[in-house]
Design a protein around this motif. Structure first.
Motif, short mmCIF file in Angstrom:
data_model
loop_
_atom_site.label_atom_id
_atom_site.label_comp_id
_atom_site.label_asym_id
_atom_site.label_seq_id
_atom_site.Cartn_x
_atom_site.Cartn_y
_atom_site.Cartn_z
N MET A 293 10.17 3.73 -1.11
CA MET A 293 10.13 2.81 0.01
C MET A 293 9.05 3.20 1.03
N ALA A 294 8.80 4.46 1.16
CA ALA A 294 7.80 4.90 2.14
C ALA A 294 6.41 4.45 1.73
N ILE A 295 6.15 4.43 0.43
CA ILE A 295 4.83 4.01 -0.05
C ILE A 295 4.61 2.53 0.23
N ILE A 296 5.64 1.72 0.00
CA ILE A 296 5.52 0.29 0.26
C ILE A 296 5.31 0.03 1.74
N SER A 297 6.01 0.79 2.58
CA SER A 297 5.84 0.64 4.02
C SER A 297 4.44 1.04 4.46
#
Length: 101
Positions: A1-5
């Motif tokens: 999720m951090a990469i998408i954010s």
């Protein structure tokens, strides 16, 4: 999720950089745009180009140190910018004609 954010934040910064650089160009050179005869179609195409290019064009305009300002200019507008806008107008018209076919 951090990469998408992180990716969505980078894309957002990129697009906002392009949007702000277009707004800056528009308000900085309204006289040149009027003299070059750009219509709303041309401005929309320029806006899309600026949004695609994004942050680099935003930074290029603010850190353009090699352009010397001449305080004793006779004209209220930049002749070179008018010529560039007229050339861009012709290119956009060619693209629009090719899309209509």
């Amino acid at each position: 999720m951090a990469i998408i954010s992180a990716i969505s934040t980078m894309i957002s910064v990129w697009l906002w950089g392009g949007i702000f650089s277009f707004i800056y160009l528009y308000f900085k050179s309204r006289k040149e745009i009027k003299i070059a005869g750009l219509e709303s179609v041309h401005l929309c195409a320029i806006f899309i180009i600026f949004a695609a290019v994004g942050v680099p064009i935003f930074l290029m305009d603010f850190f353009n140190f090699d352009k010397e300002e001449d305080e004793n200019e006779e004209l209220d507008y930049d002749e070179e910018l008018v010529e560039e806008l007229e050339e861009l107008k012709e290119i956009i018209e060619v693209i629009l004609i090719s899309f209509k076919k």
